[in-house]
Design a protein around this motif. Sequence first.
Motif, PDB file in Angstrom:
ATOM      1  N   THR A  19      43.368  40.143  42.446  1.00  0.00           N
ATOM      2  CA  THR A  19      42.362  40.960  41.769  1.00  0.00           C
ATOM      3  C   THR A  19      41.223  41.331  42.702  1.00  0.00           C
ATOM      4  O   THR A  19      40.664  42.420  42.587  1.00  0.00           O
ATOM      5  CB  THR A  19      41.805  40.241  40.529  1.00  0.00           C
ATOM      6  OG1 THR A  19      41.397  38.937  40.901  1.00  0.00           O
ATOM      7  CG2 THR A  19      42.821  40.188  39.424  1.00  0.00           C
ATOM      8  N   LEU A  23      38.645  44.698  36.841  1.00  0.00           N
ATOM      9  CA  LEU A  23      39.134  43.873  37.956  1.00  0.00           C
ATOM     10  C   LEU A  23      38.076  42.907  38.488  1.00  0.00           C
ATOM     11  O   LEU A  23      38.398  41.778  38.866  1.00  0.00           O
ATOM     12  CB  LEU A  23      39.639  44.784  39.076  1.00  0.00           C
ATOM     13  CG  LEU A  23      40.935  45.499  38.707  1.00  0.00           C
ATOM     14  CD1 LEU A  23      41.196  46.661  39.634  1.00  0.00           C
ATOM     15  CD2 LEU A  23      42.086  44.523  38.749  1.00  0.00           C
ATOM     16  N   VAL A  44      45.936  34.747  41.566  1.00  0.00           N
ATOM     17  CA  VAL A  44      45.436  35.884  40.785  1.00  0.00           C
ATOM     18  C   VAL A  44      44.126  36.385  41.386  1.00  0.00           C
ATOM     19  O   VAL A  44      43.903  37.587  41.520  1.00  0.00           O
ATOM     20  CB  VAL A  44      45.241  35.470  39.305  1.00  0.00           C
ATOM     21  CG1 VAL A  44      44.409  36.502  38.561  1.00  0.00           C
ATOM     22  CG2 VAL A  44      46.589  35.298  38.627  1.00  0.00           C
ATOM     23  N   THR A  51      42.866  37.062  31.583  1.00  0.00           N
ATOM     24  CA  THR A  51      43.074  36.344  32.840  1.00  0.00           C
ATOM     25  C   THR A  51      43.550  34.918  32.572  1.00  0.00           C
ATOM     26  O   THR A  51      44.478  34.426  33.219  1.00  0.00           O
ATOM     27  CB  THR A  51      41.772  36.318  33.657  1.00  0.00           C
ATOM     28  OG1 THR A  51      41.202  37.613  33.652  1.00  0.00           O
ATOM     29  CG2 THR A  51      42.035  35.884  35.077  1.00  0.00           C
ATOM     30  N   HIS A  63      40.248  45.034  43.133  1.00  0.00           N
ATOM     31  CA  HIS A  63      38.862  45.401  42.813  1.00  0.00           C
ATOM     32  C   HIS A  63      38.240  46.170  43.975  1.00  0.00           C
ATOM     33  O   HIS A  63      37.540  47.161  43.781  1.00  0.00           O
ATOM     34  CB  HIS A  63      38.082  44.124  42.525  1.00  0.00           C
ATOM     35  CG  HIS A  63      36.617  44.321  42.283  1.00  0.00           C
ATOM     36  ND1 HIS A  63      36.129  45.161  41.318  1.00  0.00           N
ATOM     37  CD2 HIS A  63      35.534  43.792  42.896  1.00  0.00           C
ATOM     38  CE1 HIS A  63      34.806  45.135  41.340  1.00  0.00           C
ATOM     39  NE2 HIS A  63      34.418  44.318  42.296  1.00  0.00           N
ATOM     40  N   ALA A  67      37.832  40.111  36.085  1.00  0.00           N
ATOM     41  CA  ALA A  67      39.049  39.295  36.179  1.00  0.00           C
ATOM     42  C   ALA A  67      38.960  38.354  37.383  1.00  0.00           C
ATOM     43  O   ALA A  67      39.353  37.190  37.308  1.00  0.00           O
ATOM     44  CB  ALA A  67      40.273  40.193  36.293  1.00  0.00           C
ATOM     45  N   THR A  68      38.425  38.870  38.512  1.00  0.00           N
ATOM     46  CA  THR A  68      38.268  38.021  39.695  1.00  0.00           C
ATOM     47  C   THR A  68      37.329  36.863  39.397  1.00  0.00           C
ATOM     48  O   THR A  68      37.609  35.704  39.733  1.00  0.00           O
ATOM     49  CB  THR A  68      37.713  38.847  40.866  1.00  0.00           C
ATOM     50  OG1 THR A  68      38.461  40.044  40.981  1.00  0.00           O
ATOM     51  CG2 THR A  68      37.776  38.074  42.154  1.00  0.00           C
TER      52      THR A  68
END
Lengths: 161, 521
Positions: free
Chosen positions: B136, B76, B132, B330, B140, B79-80
Motif C-alpha cells: 500500500t 491507500l 500489505v 485492511t 499510495h 490503509a498503510t
Amino acid sequence: MSEEPKTPRSRLEPEPVSRRDVLGLMSLWAAASAMFFALVGMLRLPKAAVLSSPSKRFRVSLPQTLAAGEAFTPVGRNVAVYRDEQGVYAISRVCTHLGCIVKPTAEGFECPCHGSRYDRDGVVTKGPAPRPLEWLAVKEQGGALYVDEGASVAAGTKVKV
Amino acid sequence: MSVGTEEKIEQRGSALHEFWQNLKSTPKSFLDTAFRGGAPKTDRTRSTFVFGNVFFHLHSVRTHRWSLRWTTTWGLGIATFAAFLITLITGVLLMFYYKPSPDVAYQSIKDIHFVVPTGRFMRNIHRWAGNVMVITVLLHMARAFYTAAYRKPRQFNWLMGMALLVVTLGLSFTGYLLPWDQLAYWAITIGANIAASPQEITNALGITQHFDPGGMQRLILLGSDTVGPEALIRFYLLHVMILPLVLALIVAVHFWRVRKDGGLARPADADRRLGPAKGTYPIFTEQPKKTYQLAAIVRGRTPAVGNGPEGTVPSMPHLFYGELAVLMLTVLICVALALIANAPLKELANPGVPENPAKAPWYFLGLQELVSFSAFMGGIGIPTIVLLGLGLIPYLDRETAGTGEWFGGPGGKKLAWRSVWFGLISVLAIESFVIRFGWLREWFPHIPQLVITAINPGTLLTLAYGAYSVWCVKKYNSTRAGAMALFTCFLCGFVVLTVIGTYFRGPNWVFYWSPADWPGH
C-alpha cells in the motif's frame, strides 16, 4: 588622533546587533554546541572497544586419502583446504561479493546467492564478485597444520609439508 | 456554622442525597468531560467532535467532497497507516515471547508457533500486515504521483512520504531477520555486506586502509566483524524501537502537513465538476458563530465570513466513516491472509551453508537482481539515484496543469502507456541480453572492477530511463511529462526485476523458466 564625538544612539537608529541579541544568540549557540557534543559522545557508544569475535586460527588435519586438488572443508569453517605436489594451501569460501559461502565444485567455486563463479584458484570467471577469493595463511607448527581465516596471503602461496 | 447555611442545605436536599445523585450521574458527567461538546448532531458539535479530540484533530473539521471520492485516493494512505497499527499491536504481542539472542530466537518463534495460544495467528497477521504495508505504501506513492499531488504546496510532504517508504522497507528488512532462520542469517550477512559495498570503490582505488566508510557502516550494523548476537540485538532494537519511533514521528508530520497544505490535491475547478451536493449533509446548516480574529494573521485571500466553505462537508461523519471502512477492510485482508497462509519459517540459521537459491522476501528481489550485477551500484548507487530522482521531481515540476487529476498534465494517460512500453521493453531487453550473453566479467576476466561498477545492466537501464525522461521533457515541452515518464519507467523496472527475481531465478541465481527445471541436489 581625532575622535568623532559619539552621539547617543536613539531607539530609531539601533546598533547593528543589539546587546540583547548578542547574548541571546550566544546562548542559542551554546545550547546547540552542547547538544552537538552530547550527540558526538553518544555516537561513540555503538562501536565497542573490544569486538566479540571467535578465534580465526584453527588446526586442520587433512585426511590421508585427500586427492590432489580435492577440497577439504573443515566443519564450522568457511575454508577449503587443498594438498597437491607443491604443498598445502587454503582458499576462503566467503564470496567477495556479499559474503555468501561458495561451494567447491570440479571447475572451481560457485556462489548460491548472486551467481558468482570462480575458477580453481579463486579467480572470478562470472558474476558480480569484484575480487578473487582470498588465499589464507597456512602454517606448520609442531607437525600440525594451522589455517588463519584472518590472514590472507598472495594467491598461489603453497606450504610444503 | 451560621443558621443561613443550614437553611441552604435544607433547600437543596441533604449532602448524602446530593452525593447519591452525583454518583448516579457520574458515568454521564464522565463522558461529558471526556468528549466535550456533546453528540455530533449539528455542524457545530461535529466540529467540536474533531477539534476537541487529540486523535481526530489532525484532520480538518471539514473535508472537501473531492477528497472523499474513492477514486481520489482509493484509501491507500489510510490503509498503510491501518497496516502499521496492525503490525504495532501484533508486534507488541509477539514481544511477550520473542527472545533476541541467537541461541533461543529460533526456539522462541517455534514456541510462538506451536505453544502460545493464538501465537501463530498473531505472527501470521504481523507478517501479512507488514507485506500489505509495503504494497500500500508503494501504491499510495504511485497515487500521489499520478494525480500530481506532490506539487506546490505539497513538495515537502512528498519527501516525508519518501522517507516513510524507506522506513517501511527498513522495518520489513529488520523484521524478517529476527527469527534467526536461514533467511534471516543470510539476509543479515548480505545486508551488512551491502552496507560495506562502498569498499568496491575504495578497494579499486586502493584507499580502503585510509578511508573505509563501507567497513564502518558494516561494523556499526553488526557490532562485531561477524554476524552474531550483537547483530541480532541491534536489528531487534531497530525493529521494535528506533524505526517505529522514527516512523511514528514522520507519520505525524506527514498527516499534519496534509491538513496544513490544504487537504488533498484537487483540480482548481473541482467544485464545478462535482456539481451541487446531493444526498449529503447540507453544505452549511448554521452560520458560523465565531468572529474571524484569525483573519489578521492569515495569508492570502480573506476568509469568507458568513459563508460556508464551498464544496466541503463535515469530516465527522463523512471522512471518519470512510477511514473506518478502510481500516476494517485492511484488518479483514490481513486476517484473511493470515488464515490462508502461515508466515514462513525456514531451518535454523547455518553459517556454513546458505540456501540455494538464497532469496530475500519478494519486495527485495528486484534489488537482489540489481545486486547480482554489482554490489555497490545495485545495493546503494542505483537506489540512491532513484530516491534523488523522485525527491527532485516536485522541485523541478512547477507546472499547474492537471493537479489532482489522474495522469494529469501534458501527455496524460497516453504518455503513461507509452512509458510503460518503454519501461518494460528496455528492462526486458537488457535482462534477456545478460541472461543470454553474460556480462563483461565473462568476456574479459581481467577487466578492472570499476568498469563493471560503472557499466552494468543496472546502470545502463537507469541511464536509458533517464534519457527517455529527458526526451519526454523535450517532446512534450513539459517537466511533468518527463517526471511521468521517469516514474512509470522506474515502476515498470521494479516490477519486472521483482518478477524475474521471484519466479525465474533458481540455484546459483541462474535463469530458469520454471522451478520444475531446477537441478536436483
